[in-house]
Design an enzyme around this catalytic site. Structure first.
Site, short mmCIF file in Angstrom:
data_model
loop_
_atom_site.label_atom_id
_atom_site.label_comp_id
_atom_site.label_asym_id
_atom_site.label_seq_id
_atom_site.Cartn_x
_atom_site.Cartn_y
_atom_site.Cartn_z
N LEU A 564 33.37 32.92 43.18
CA LEU A 564 34.55 32.73 44.03
C LEU A 564 34.62 33.75 45.15
O LEU A 564 35.18 33.48 46.21
CB LEU A 564 35.82 32.83 43.18
CG LEU A 564 36.01 31.78 42.09
CD1 LEU A 564 37.22 32.13 41.23
CD2 LEU A 564 36.17 30.39 42.71
N GLY A 565 34.09 34.92 44.92
CA GLY A 565 34.14 35.97 45.94
C GLY A 565 33.38 37.20 45.48
O GLY A 565 33.08 37.38 44.30
N ASP A 687 45.50 48.49 49.92
CA ASP A 687 44.44 47.63 50.47
C ASP A 687 44.95 46.22 50.72
O ASP A 687 44.28 45.23 50.41
CB ASP A 687 43.23 47.61 49.54
CG ASP A 687 41.95 47.17 50.24
OD1 ASP A 687 41.91 47.24 51.50
OD2 ASP A 687 41.00 46.76 49.56
#
Length: 876
Positions: A564-565, A687
């Site tokens: 997915l990432g 972040d």
């Protein structure tokens, strides 16, 4: 069993209350002394009222003073010595006033954690004032310029919890003590504008210091120790008398601000500085640097200095130096780049009045004469590249090492004089015509000719007999040597194994081991971070060693097709259970040296096991399997916001509508507001960016990736930390000071609002320079609706109502990204965005997801095991 008589019990209770009242009376006496010290007392301090009710004074249930906060009130007084009797005091904020006289001793206040005395008019600090402060974390004495000169307080070495020591402009003198390796958590050391002597302490080597301010502090010597300070982010060493070359900083990858100007550094600027990945600001002017002009990336603010301010680069433009210049600089490097040579060797022509160098009519170096210059270091093999060299005088110095064999290749060499040094090794064999002078080097050895052989090899036999006789003697000697080698190797292996185990124990000290399970031949560790709620501990226990196998099954053995990432230290995979339920598995595979990965893993667990909110991605479980760390999250089927803003065409998505964008922004604002001020503990994400905002099928947003989160005990508390995050979303004050507050998340949120309005990335180097940084360009168009209209993403359907809504959000984005940290809080963002969309009504208490967050992973695992026998699955 004997019982204590009622009379005795009564007496004990009475004694306890008498003792308690006496202790409380001591605190009352000290606070009354403090009040009497003021000509004009602080607002809310009144002798007719209980001192625990005075403004900005806090007490515990025993009426013991725990906190005094009189910061920024312009107060004048001499502090009473009885301040030392407030034994339960944890916080003393007296900064930015006019307190004067001698600072009273704070010795042995073992509860004291935070002491801020900066910006006052104290005149003296006695030795031992800070002894016994075993809980001390923050001490600030800066900007007390009326102090009499005093040494750095060596007693501070007992404060093992120290995080920050601020002592700039504090009239300190003498040597900086050499005990900084004893502070495992020290992050900030700021001692600028003092009158120290000596060099940087050797104990800086390997310390945890991040922000180091030692500019204009009177220091000298080399700064080689900095090369091992791998946690550094900000280095201010300018305005001293540091000498020698700038060291290799390739291990200091976190540095963003490097100030080395106004010293006496010599030699070539190392390439490791140019390639520092996070560097934003560097100054090198007013030194004695040589070599080629270093070329820094365009995004780095740099002042290199040139011939007009004492640096001596060979050229004023970017290009290589003349070959002879390069050779002589290499020769100088072997000597430690002496200042004598830096002062003279300027420009790009070694034959143009360079001291100690003579050339022929063809501008070839024929003589180098370093005789009697007091140089130390070694003889560089690079001399062999001066092919026309005839004379080399190195005598009467302090040179060590050997004489390079490469010098024998100099075909024109006639004289080499190395007398009166400390050289060692075997002498090279020069041609007979070379006048080779070596006297005065005690450790030099000459090669002796082999002994003449006798008929029958008698000399050989005689020699062998002295060693034990022929081949037997050789065997004995060889056996001894072999045995010694084996023993040495054995000791080396034992030392390495013990060191490795000690390192691993230290590295995993934050993880509390719960249990070990066998899974095949693989040892599985299931771990719990301290503070995990009991209802979530069931997510960890009860797997009986099958959890990692289970996750491999449902992710098709962590197949590339299930990714997915990807992040800096992890890959996220989609997993599908046998009933069709989907999960996201974040897999970190790291070695023991991967500090960032371990900290990120611990941070995500530490946060997400303490917070649950419909706009924060839910953690379902986690475990450690060897060097593999696994986190299980709810699955967010629509990916992340960045894909829908910047990659929608490539991925086949429809562009987001304005209502969808504002809804997502409100979701993020609500999630971050919860982290900042509504959760039981206050957290700072650090972040925020589109790739960390995940979307469900209803296109509602959830904040993810908590690997960099910092805890803030209250909503406004700020800390000093290593600068982290993603360039383009980092607040300016955080980048410069490393100071962490909730306002750095507000700044990042403002950048995301700008991206939602424009459809542009925070940083886009494909655009012209004046438009590549979104925040700078966007702030330039604020206040002009015509310019805002031109900046809006062309994929948005723009009517009057939408445009007015966009203008409201643009104004909010401007407020959130104000250059100074006086920004609104996330609650303000929620109040602005809420009225712009219909009120969202969640479909369930926990938000929209196809995961039942009330079902624990052990239950899911049981379903998987029940179905495993009837379903075809991919093997591990």
């Amino acid at each position: 069993m004997e019982t204590i008589p009622k009379t005795t019990t009564t007496l004990l209770i009475l004694f306890f209350f008498i003792l308690l009242s006496q202790i409380s009376a001591d605190d009352k006496s000290a606070m009354n002394d403090f009040l009497k010290a003021f000509t004009t007392p602080p607002f809310g301090w009144d002798s007719s009222t209980d001192f625990c009710t005075w403004k900005n004074v806090n007490c515990d249930f025993n009426k013991r003073v725990t906190s005094i906060n009189l910061a920024n009130q312009g107060l004048s007084a001499r502090l009473p010595h009885s301040l030392n009797t407030l034994s339960q005091l944890t916080t003393l904020y007296l900064q930015q006033n006019h307190f004067s006289g001698s600072l009273p001793s704070l010795a042995n206040l073992s509860c004291l954690q935070n002491v801020f005395l900066n910006n006052n008019n104290f005149t003296s600090i006695m030795p031992g004032t800070f002894s016994g402060l075993t809980s001390l974390q923050f001490l600030s004495l800066s900007l007390n310029e009326d102090l009499s000169p005093w040494p750095f307080p060596s007693e501070i070495k007992d404060s093992f919890s120290l995080v920050s020591f601020y002592g700039y402009n504090a009239k300190m003198e003498g040597m900086i003590p050499d005990f900084f390796g004893d502070f495992p958590g020290l992050q900030n050391l700021r001692l600028s504008y003092n009158s120290f002597s000596g060099s940087l302490p050797a104990s800086f080597d390997g310390s945890s210091i991040q922000s180091l301010w030692l500019n204009d502090a009177g220091l000298s010597g080399s700064i080689d120790v900095v090369s091992d300070m791998t946690q550094l982010t900000q280095v201010w060493l300018h305005g001293n008398k540091f000498t020698g070359p700038i060291p290799d900083l390739s291990n200091c990858t976190e540095i963003f601000d490097l100030q080395l100007r106004d010293n006496q550094f010599t030699g070539i600027v190392p390439s490791s500085i140019v390639s520092l990945p996070k560097l934003q600001n560097v100054t090198l002017q007013n030194n004695k640097l040589q070599g080629s002009l270093p070329k820094f990336p365009d995004n780095v603010s740099v002042n290199l200095g040139n011939s007009s301010n004492t640096n001596s680069y060979c050229r004023d433009d970017f290009g290589a130096c003349d070959p002879q210049v390069n050779v002589l600089l290499e020769v100088s490097g072997a000597l430690g780049y002496p200042i004598k040579l830096a002062d003279s060797w300027k420009g790009n022509d070694a034959c143009n009045q360079w001291s100690f160098v003579n050339c022929d009519s063809n501008k070839k170096v024929i003589t180098v004469n370093f005789a009697k210059q007091g140089f130390s270091g070694t003889i560089s093999p690079a001399f062999a590249n001066l092919t026309s060299l005839i004379n080399l005088f190195l005598n009467d110095n302090n040179l060590t090492g050997t004489i390079p064999d490469s010098l024998i290749t100099l075909s024109k060499l006639r004289t080499i004089n190395v007398t009166s040094n400390n050289l060692s090794g075997i002498l090279p064999k020069f041609r007979p015509e070379v006048n080779f002078l070596t006297e005065g080097n005690k450790n030099i050895r000459k090669v002796l000719p082999p002994p003449a052989s006798c008929p029958g090899g008698s000399n050989s036999s005689e020699s062998e007999s002295k060693l034990g006789g022929g081949s037997n003697g050789s065997s004995v000697l060889g056996g001894m040597v072999t045995g010694l080698v084996i023993a040495a190797l054995f000791i080396f292996v034992v030392v390495m194994v013990v060191s490795y185990k000690c390192y691993m124990k230290k590295r995993h000290r934050k993880l509390e081991k719960v249990q070990n399970h066998e899974s095949g031949n693989e040892m599985v560790e299931t771990n719990v971070i301290g503070g995990v709620p009991s209802e979530l501990q069931s997510l960890i226990t009860g797997y009986h060693g099958n959890f990692p196998v289970f996750l491999r099954q449902v992710t098709n053995n962590f197949s590339e097709n299930n990714i997915l990432g990807r992040g800096g230290s992890a890959i996220v995979y989609k997993g599908e259970l046998h009933d069709g339920t989907k999960i996201a598995v974040k897999r970190m595979v790291s070695n023991e040296m991967d500090t960032k990965g371990i900290k990120a893993f611990e941070s995500e667990i530490g946060v997400l096991t303490n917070v649950r909110h419909r706009h924060l991605v839910a953690l379902l479980g986690f475990c450690v399997n060897g060097n593999e760390r696994l986190l299980v999250f709810e699955y967010m089927p629509q990916g992340h916001l960045g894909q829908h803003l910047f990659e929608w065409q490539k991925l086949g998505y429809s562009p987001l509508t304005w209502k969808q964008r504002v809804s997502i922004a409100l979701d993020v604002a609500r999630g971050v507001e919860y982290l900042h001020s509504l959760a039981q503990s206050s957290f700072i994400h650090r972040d925020l960016k589109p790739s960390n905002i995940l979307l469900g099928d209803d296109m509602r947003g959830k904040v993810a990736d908590f690997g960099l989160v910092k805890n803030a005990p209250d909503g406004k508390y700020s800390m000093q930390s290593r600068v982290a995050g993603t360039f383009g979303y980092v607040a300016p004050e955080y980048a410069v000071t490393g100071r962490v507050t909730t306002k750095i998340d507000v700044y990042a949120f403002g950048i995301i609002l700008m991206e939602l309005i424009t459809g542009r990335k925070a940083i886009d180097h494909t655009l012209p320079e004046d438009r590549s940084i979104l925040e700078t360009w966007f702030r330039g168009i604020l206040g002009n609706k015509d310019n805002i209209r031109k900046a809006i993403d062309a994929n948005l359907d723009l009517d009057d109502e939408t445009f007015e809504s966009i203008c409201r959000v643009a104004e909010l984005a401007g407020n959130c990204t104000a250059p100074e940290p006086h920004r609104p809080d996330m609650g303000h963002a929620v109040r602005v965005l809420g009225p712009l969309i219909e009120q969202w009504k969640p479909s369930s208490q926990e938000g929209d997801t196809d995961i039942d967050l009330n079902t624990s992973l052990p239950q899911v695992l049981q379903r998987w095991q029940a179905n495993a026998s009837t379903s075809t699955t991919n093997s591990d």
